[in-house]
Design a protein around this motif. Structure first.
Motif, PDB file in Angstrom:
ATOM      1  N   PRO A 173       0.811  -1.223   0.000  1.00  0.00           N
ATOM      2  CA  PRO A 173       0.000   0.000   0.000  1.00  0.00           C
ATOM      3  C   PRO A 173       0.844   1.273   0.000  1.00  0.00           C
ATOM      4  CG  PRO A 173      -0.089  -1.088   2.167  1.00  0.00           C
ATOM      5  CD  PRO A 173       0.679  -2.001   1.245  1.00  0.00           C
ATOM      6  N   CYS A 174       0.310   2.296  -0.652  1.00  0.00           N
ATOM      7  CA  CYS A 174       0.926   3.617  -0.596  1.00  0.00           C
ATOM      8  C   CYS A 174      -0.199   4.573  -0.187  1.00  0.00           C
ATOM      9  CB  CYS A 174       1.510   3.980  -1.956  1.00  0.00           C
ATOM     10  SG  CYS A 174       2.322   5.585  -1.894  1.00  0.00           S
ATOM     11  N   PHE A 175      -0.305   4.821   1.114  1.00  0.00           N
ATOM     12  CA  PHE A 175      -1.488   5.494   1.643  1.00  0.00           C
ATOM     13  C   PHE A 175      -1.609   6.961   1.208  1.00  0.00           C
ATOM     14  CE2 PHE A 175      -1.217   1.786   4.444  1.00  0.00           C
ATOM     15  CZ  PHE A 175      -2.522   1.341   4.338  1.00  0.00           C
ATOM     16  N   ARG A 180      -5.397  10.444  -1.760  1.00  0.00           N
ATOM     17  CA  ARG A 180      -5.793  11.405  -2.801  1.00  0.00           C
ATOM     18  C   ARG A 180      -6.828  10.793  -3.749  1.00  0.00           C
ATOM     19  NH1 ARG A 180      -0.329  12.711  -2.953  1.00  0.00           N
ATOM     20  NH2 ARG A 180       0.018  11.472  -4.816  1.00  0.00           N
ATOM     21  N   ALA A 181      -6.668   9.507  -4.048  1.00  0.00           N
ATOM     22  CA  ALA A 181      -7.568   8.865  -5.017  1.00  0.00           C
ATOM     23  C   ALA A 181      -8.993   8.706  -4.481  1.00  0.00           C
ATOM     24  CB  ALA A 181      -7.012   7.488  -5.394  1.00  0.00           C
ATOM     25  N   LEU A 223      -1.747   9.716   8.553  1.00  0.00           N
ATOM     26  CA  LEU A 223      -2.269  10.511   7.428  1.00  0.00           C
ATOM     27  C   LEU A 223      -3.759  10.823   7.602  1.00  0.00           C
ATOM     28  CD1 LEU A 223      -0.623   8.562   4.454  1.00  0.00           C
ATOM     29  CD2 LEU A 223      -0.052  10.873   5.199  1.00  0.00           C
ATOM     30  N   GLY A 224      -4.355  10.326   8.688  1.00  0.00           N
ATOM     31  CA  GLY A 224      -5.759  10.611   8.956  1.00  0.00           C
ATOM     32  C   GLY A 224      -6.697   9.461   8.637  1.00  0.00           C
ATOM     33  N   THR A 275      -2.991 -24.264   6.606  1.00  0.00           N
ATOM     34  CA  THR A 275      -3.913 -23.283   7.172  1.00  0.00           C
ATOM     35  C   THR A 275      -3.871 -22.013   6.333  1.00  0.00           C
ATOM     36  OG1 THR A 275      -3.441 -24.131   9.372  1.00  0.00           O
ATOM     37  CG2 THR A 275      -4.370 -21.907   9.264  1.00  0.00           C
ATOM     38  N   VAL A 276      -5.064 -21.510   6.045  1.00  0.00           N
ATOM     39  CA  VAL A 276      -5.167 -20.180   5.425  1.00  0.00           C
ATOM     40  C   VAL A 276      -5.601 -19.223   6.537  1.00  0.00           C
ATOM     41  CG1 VAL A 276      -6.410 -18.788   3.713  1.00  0.00           C
ATOM     42  CG2 VAL A 276      -5.801 -21.164   3.193  1.00  0.00           C
ATOM     43  N   ASP A 277      -4.836 -18.181   6.754  1.00  0.00           N
ATOM     44  CA  ASP A 277      -5.119 -17.225   7.828  1.00  0.00           C
ATOM     45  C   ASP A 277      -4.960 -15.829   7.238  1.00  0.00           C
ATOM     46  OD1 ASP A 277      -5.264 -15.697  10.123  1.00  0.00           O
ATOM     47  OD2 ASP A 277      -3.295 -16.309  10.893  1.00  0.00           O
ATOM     48  N   VAL A 278      -6.088 -15.178   7.011  1.00  0.00           N
ATOM     49  CA  VAL A 278      -6.064 -13.886   6.312  1.00  0.00           C
ATOM     50  C   VAL A 278      -6.755 -12.825   7.165  1.00  0.00           C
ATOM     51  CG1 VAL A 278      -6.893 -12.651   4.264  1.00  0.00           C
ATOM     52  CG2 VAL A 278      -6.014 -14.973   4.037  1.00  0.00           C
ATOM     53  N   SER A 279      -6.163 -11.654   7.190  1.00  0.00           N
ATOM     54  CA  SER A 279      -6.765 -10.531   7.902  1.00  0.00           C
ATOM     55  C   SER A 279      -7.294  -9.525   6.889  1.00  0.00           C
ATOM     56  CB  SER A 279      -5.688  -9.877   8.769  1.00  0.00           C
ATOM     57  OG  SER A 279      -5.839  -8.480   8.769  1.00  0.00           O
ATOM     58  N   PHE A 280      -8.546  -9.131   7.069  1.00  0.00           N
ATOM     59  CA  PHE A 280      -9.118  -8.028   6.277  1.00  0.00           C
ATOM     60  C   PHE A 280      -9.206  -6.804   7.184  1.00  0.00           C
ATOM     61  CE2 PHE A 280     -11.410 -11.648   4.162  1.00  0.00           C
ATOM     62  CZ  PHE A 280     -10.928 -11.443   2.887  1.00  0.00           C
ATOM     63  N   ARG A 281      -8.744  -5.689   6.697  1.00  0.00           N
ATOM     64  CA  ARG A 281      -8.926  -4.449   7.457  1.00  0.00           C
ATOM     65  C   ARG A 281      -9.510  -3.364   6.550  1.00  0.00           C
ATOM     66  NH1 ARG A 281      -3.228  -4.064  10.552  1.00  0.00           N
ATOM     67  NH2 ARG A 281      -2.512  -5.008   8.600  1.00  0.00           N
ATOM     68  N   VAL A 282     -10.433  -2.595   7.111  1.00  0.00           N
ATOM     69  CA  VAL A 282     -11.053  -1.506   6.354  1.00  0.00           C
ATOM     70  C   VAL A 282     -10.640  -0.187   7.003  1.00  0.00           C
ATOM     71  CG1 VAL A 282     -13.220  -0.471   5.560  1.00  0.00           C
ATOM     72  CG2 VAL A 282     -13.042  -2.962   5.785  1.00  0.00           C
ATOM     73  N   LEU A 283     -10.093   0.705   6.199  1.00  0.00           N
ATOM     74  CA  LEU A 283      -9.701   2.026   6.703  1.00  0.00           C
ATOM     75  C   LEU A 283     -10.510   3.087   5.992  1.00  0.00           C
ATOM     76  CD1 LEU A 283      -6.406   0.575   6.281  1.00  0.00           C
ATOM     77  CD2 LEU A 283      -6.460   2.114   8.211  1.00  0.00           C
ATOM     78  N   SER A 284     -11.009   4.042   6.767  1.00  0.00           N
ATOM     79  CA  SER A 284     -11.798   5.107   6.176  1.00  0.00           C
ATOM     80  C   SER A 284     -10.885   6.296   5.864  1.00  0.00           C
ATOM     81  CB  SER A 284     -12.872   5.505   7.194  1.00  0.00           C
ATOM     82  OG  SER A 284     -13.821   6.296   6.555  1.00  0.00           O
ATOM     83  N   ALA A 285     -11.058   6.853   4.673  1.00  0.00           N
ATOM     84  CA  ALA A 285     -10.173   7.939   4.227  1.00  0.00           C
ATOM     85  C   ALA A 285     -10.421   9.196   5.044  1.00  0.00           C
ATOM     86  CB  ALA A 285     -10.426   8.220   2.755  1.00  0.00           C
ATOM     87  N   PRO A 286      -9.383  10.015   5.203  1.00  0.00           N
ATOM     88  CA  PRO A 286      -9.568  11.308   5.876  1.00  0.00           C
ATOM     89  C   PRO A 286     -10.573  12.162   5.085  1.00  0.00           C
ATOM     90  CG  PRO A 286      -7.271  10.996   5.147  1.00  0.00           C
ATOM     91  CD  PRO A 286      -8.023   9.804   4.707  1.00  0.00           C
TER      92      PRO A 286
END
Ligand SMILES: C[S@@+](CC[C@H](N)C(=O)[O-])C[C@H]1O[C@@H](n2cnc3c(N)ncnc32)[C@H](O)[C@@H]1O
Ligand SMILES: [Zn+2]
Length: 287
Positions: A173-175, A180-181, A223-224, A275-286
């Motif tokens: 990721p490049c936050f 901006r996007a 970055l907020g 084992t499949v072990d996956v984390s999903f995270r949701v971040l809300s934009a500033p």
């Protein structure tokens, strides 16, 4: 008809809007980019390439496609699709999704299929970007209803405030760029390998296994961005062929990290439960 003719993309050299002109996308300053016959455009300027062929190689892309199409990661695609749908029904209206580091297109393809039926596809715009040309070529050949671009997550390729969701799945990721996007209140959806991901394979190939924590969100938060949801998906799969095991090795960093001994340890295997072990995270934009 090439989907890219319709897609609002920016010139990678001066960020001016790109417009279709024949078989090219062109900006007002005259920079031009060929639309490849497979249906993608290469917006990675030569000076941004750190190597001649950045990103995943053709062999890695082929291995990932073969592995993903065994169905072993279908629950990840289903989890992802569910989360994007949930974000969409909050927003309504148009849904623009950018998959940053899309690989050979499996997850965006699954999303397109899931969204294709019930809702009007006219309101859905899907764009996949990857720095690997072989990955984007493979994606463009298979998934015609999605716009595909060779480019880097560090580049500004779409207009500011244009995206509802940026996906970054097992990627880089490049936050600053994502921020901006995204539209105000838009979301980044991250998938990362959890500490136990493929633990049985790692135990076979490394003398000692380090359970790495998830990537920190401190940079994004500074970055907020705000972490608004996180979910863990854990299940077990049984690989039933040497080919599936070696494809899995090759599509992950483990093939290169393992060394000769590690690779030999799995070379003769024809079955492996992992084992499949996956984390999903949701971040809300500033805002
Ligand atoms: C582990 S793969 C994941 C691919 C895909 N998201 C998936 O889960 O199947 C990481 C991908 O990131 C791409 N990549 C590496 N550096 C990148 C960058 N700076 N910008 C865009 N993509 C990048 C690689 O080419 C590769 O396809
Ligand atoms: Zn330009």
């Amino acid at each position: 008809m090439n989907l890219l003719n319709d897609y609002p993309l920016l010139c990678p050299i001066d960020a001016r809007p790109l417009h279709p002109e024949g078989r090219q996308l062109v900006c007002a300053a005259g920079h031009s980019f060929d639309l490849a016959k497979q249906g993608y455009v290469n917006l990675l300027p030569v000076q941004n390439k750190k190597s001649k062929s950045p990103g995943d190689s053709k062999a890695m892309v082929d291995a990932r496609r073969a592995f993903l199409h065994t169905g072993a990661y279908d629950p990840i695609a289903a989890g992802l699709t569910k989360q994007v749908r949930a974000l969409w029904s909050e927003e309504r209206g148009e849904l623009c999704v950018l998959d940053a580091g899309c690989g050979e297109g499996f997850y965006l393809g699954a999303l397109a299929e899931a969204l294709g039926g019930s809702e009007s596809r006219a309101n859905v715009k899907l764009l996949g970007v990857d720095i690997s040309k072989p990955a984007v070529v493979a994606a463009a050949k298979k998934y015609k209803e999605i716009a595909w671009v060779v480019g880097s997550n560090h580049q500004t390729l779409v207009p500011d405030g244009s995206q509802d969701v940026v996906l970054c799945l097992f990627g880089f990721p490049c936050f600053e760029v994502f921020s901006r996007a995204l539209k105000s209140g838009g979301k980044v959806l991250l998938a990362d390998a959890g500490p136990d991901h493929l633990i049985e394979l790692r135990e076979l190939i490394y003398p000692s296994v380090r359970r790495k924590p998830l990537p920190s969100m401190a940079g994004a938060e500074s970055l907020g961005f705000e972490l608004v949801a996180s979910q863990r998906l854990r299940y077990s799969i049984r690989l039933r062929s040497q080919a599936a095991i070696s494809d899995l090795m090759l599509m992950t960093p483990h093939f290169f990290k393992a060394g000769r001994e590690g690779r030999q340890a799995v070379a003769g295997l024809t079955q492996l439960a992992v084992t499949v072990d996956v984390s999903f995270r949701v971040l809300s934009a500033p805002h």
